[in-house]
Design a protein around this motif. Sequence first.
Motif, PDB file in Angstrom:
ATOM      1  N   VAL A  98       3.044  -3.162  -5.589  1.00  0.00           N
ATOM      2  CA  VAL A  98       1.741  -2.462  -5.478  1.00  0.00           C
ATOM      3  C   VAL A  98       0.712  -3.400  -4.954  1.00  0.00           C
ATOM      4  O   VAL A  98       0.834  -4.539  -5.128  1.00  0.00           O
ATOM      5  CB  VAL A  98       1.303  -1.684  -6.760  1.00  0.00           C
ATOM      6  N   ILE A 107      -5.018   2.265  -9.977  1.00  0.00           N
ATOM      7  CA  ILE A 107      -4.724   1.873  -8.766  1.00  0.00           C
ATOM      8  C   ILE A 107      -4.948   0.472  -8.858  1.00  0.00           C
ATOM      9  O   ILE A 107      -4.338  -0.318  -8.306  1.00  0.00           O
ATOM     10  CB  ILE A 107      -5.409   2.337  -7.724  1.00  0.00           C
ATOM     11  N   THR A 152      -2.526  -3.925 -13.047  1.00  0.00           N
ATOM     12  CA  THR A 152      -1.317  -4.683 -12.690  1.00  0.00           C
ATOM     13  C   THR A 152      -0.398  -4.992 -13.971  1.00  0.00           C
ATOM     14  O   THR A 152       0.742  -4.965 -13.617  1.00  0.00           O
ATOM     15  CB  THR A 152      -2.135  -6.136 -12.367  1.00  0.00           C
ATOM     16  N   SER A 189       1.785   1.709  -3.778  1.00  0.00           N
ATOM     17  CA  SER A 189       0.362   2.153  -4.376  1.00  0.00           C
ATOM     18  C   SER A 189       0.296   3.648  -4.158  1.00  0.00           C
ATOM     19  O   SER A 189       0.167   4.383  -5.087  1.00  0.00           O
ATOM     20  CB  SER A 189      -0.655   1.226  -3.908  1.00  0.00           C
ATOM     21  N   TRP A 216       0.904  -1.217   0.061  1.00  0.00           N
ATOM     22  CA  TRP A 216       0.086  -0.112   0.019  1.00  0.00           C
ATOM     23  C   TRP A 216       0.887   1.319   0.097  1.00  0.00           C
ATOM     24  O   TRP A 216       0.353   2.142  -0.508  1.00  0.00           O
ATOM     25  CB  TRP A 216      -1.078  -0.020   1.000  1.00  0.00           C
ATOM     26  N   LEU A 226      -8.110  -3.786  -1.760  1.00  0.00           N
ATOM     27  CA  LEU A 226      -8.223  -2.820  -3.124  1.00  0.00           C
ATOM     28  C   LEU A 226      -9.230  -2.572  -3.712  1.00  0.00           C
ATOM     29  O   LEU A 226      -9.600  -1.639  -4.081  1.00  0.00           O
ATOM     30  CB  LEU A 226      -7.534  -4.056  -4.115  1.00  0.00           C
TER      31      LEU A 226
END
Lengths: 310, 309
Positions: A259, A218, A221, A81, A78, A286
């Motif tokens: 992330v 966010i 991937t 991220s 986190w 998430l």
Amino acid sequence: MMHPAPESESPYQKIVDRNQLWNRLFAIAGLLSILVGIITLLALVGQLVIQGWPRLSPAFFLSFPGRRPEEAGILSAWVGSSLIMFVTAIAAIPIGIASGIYLEEYARKNWLADLIEINVTNLAGVPSIVYGLLALGLFVYKLNLGESILTAGLTLALLILPVIIVTTRESLRAIPNSLREAAYALGASKWQMIWDHILPYATGSILTGAIIGLARAIGETAPLITIGALTFIAFLPDSPFKSEFPYLSWNWLQAPFTVMPIQMFNWVSRPDPEFQLNAAAAGVVLIGMTLIMNGIAIYLRYRLRQGIKW
Amino acid sequence: MDRLKLELPRKRYISSRTAREIRERLIELVLLLAATSSIATMIAIIFTLVSESVAFFQEVSILEFLTSTQWTPLFADAHYGILPLVSGTLVTTAVALAVAIPLGTMAAIYLSEFVTPQIREIIKPGLELLAGIPTVVYGYFAFLFVTPLLQKILPNLPGFNMLSAGLVMGIMILPFISSISEDAMRAVPVGLREGSYAMGATKWQTAWRVVYPAAISGIFSAYILGISRAVGETMIVAIAAGLEPKLTWNPTESAATITAYIVQVSLGDLPHGSLEYQTIFAAGLTLVLLTLGFNIAGHFLSKRYREIY
């Protein structure tokens, strides 16, 4: 159908009845289609929460990933991220808004404007993993930015740029021309008109677009895997603040990163079911983050639509 | 105002006007530069993909790339046939579309023609939440929820299969299709509907025989966007479909897609400039050409069927 009103036994009534039946059947089918989507959404969230909830403790947020599933956490994920979102926002929002303003307010009807316009549409359709390949070839190897937070932030910025450009244009287009004419009439220059009068009205909906873009970033991937996101990081990047002058440090930009979605992907792909519970817990966090961001955007849009009546 | 202007020294007035002019030009230039960033991105994408692919095709013949039925670039006995990856991509896409197009179209017709605006305002954002869920979460869902569920019906289904990946992908692209189709259908003039009702048609007949054909060009764009999303989708297939490149058209088998291969190879340590490094760019170029092909086909289709009213 031009015959007199049919009696209940007539063939017309049968046709009407059949049509009504189809009508009803179709309404049910339409409702079912929507329900399939909604029920899947509920099943997905339900499954995640049931599996992941027991793992969600403060320790989960404050520990590094490790070999022992019950002690592993998402601290590096986190933090990574958040830092990457920061870089993405700083890079994408000003450029996106500036492009949107140019295309909507300045661009004349010429080949350059057409080209940019077609390009923005096409970029929105490019698969996200291709941005990862671009970043690998360009940022990592040509520009030597390394497999770092900076590279990741810039990659996601390129990815969400079309979203911000398109929403900026839509927000500007929604503002009536009389406002622009009024500003000109008072002697404002073009930029004064945009900066002092148009942008303040458009800020809300531009912000909505930026939030939607960041919410998408966010969860991304694939493009981060291609630029070498590590799946196991047991340290944090340098703090951006330090005690002596100039109090800010930029070392964290060069740090390797992981992330949230990559941490989750790593845990899903482990055969050990214990780790898959961790994946569920990471998924809850998430999904919470993206749903909150999307929720804010939807709420903002709803509020804005009600707020201003031109 | 007049007096104020007269009192200003003429020279300063002119120079401040020039300054303002210069500032305006500068700002326009900066904005233009920002706008060209999208062109720069596109050029960079094409350049990166093509330059690495050219290096790749100097080692591997295009003929082998397009015709060989084996994709084993990481084995000692290396084969570089893209067909197994393309078949995996097309099968998962087909399964996804088989879910998303009927459901998305029905949902769009229902939302646009059958419900009140108030109910639509609630349901539409609800459906759009589906588009906001990270794809890695969908991958988890496909692998650990949908596959075990399907295995109860099809006991021989392997743990990794394209069917569950495709089904979940279909749900993922459902909101893209339903939202855009609904917008297209609501843009159809009310007069057409009123004409149809005046002829005695029911809601369903009006929706299906009048509104749907009238909006077909917008709806085709929605379908094309759905195809692009499905072809380019990565994490769902990387998690749930298996990473084994094989030439098969059977959705109940495991297979690798183009995107899943890129992810799989990127996870390892790729020496820059090696042939393995170049394979992911050649695969990426194939992916882009594939989506581009669908987009162009869709563009012409929607132009061909555009209704003018």
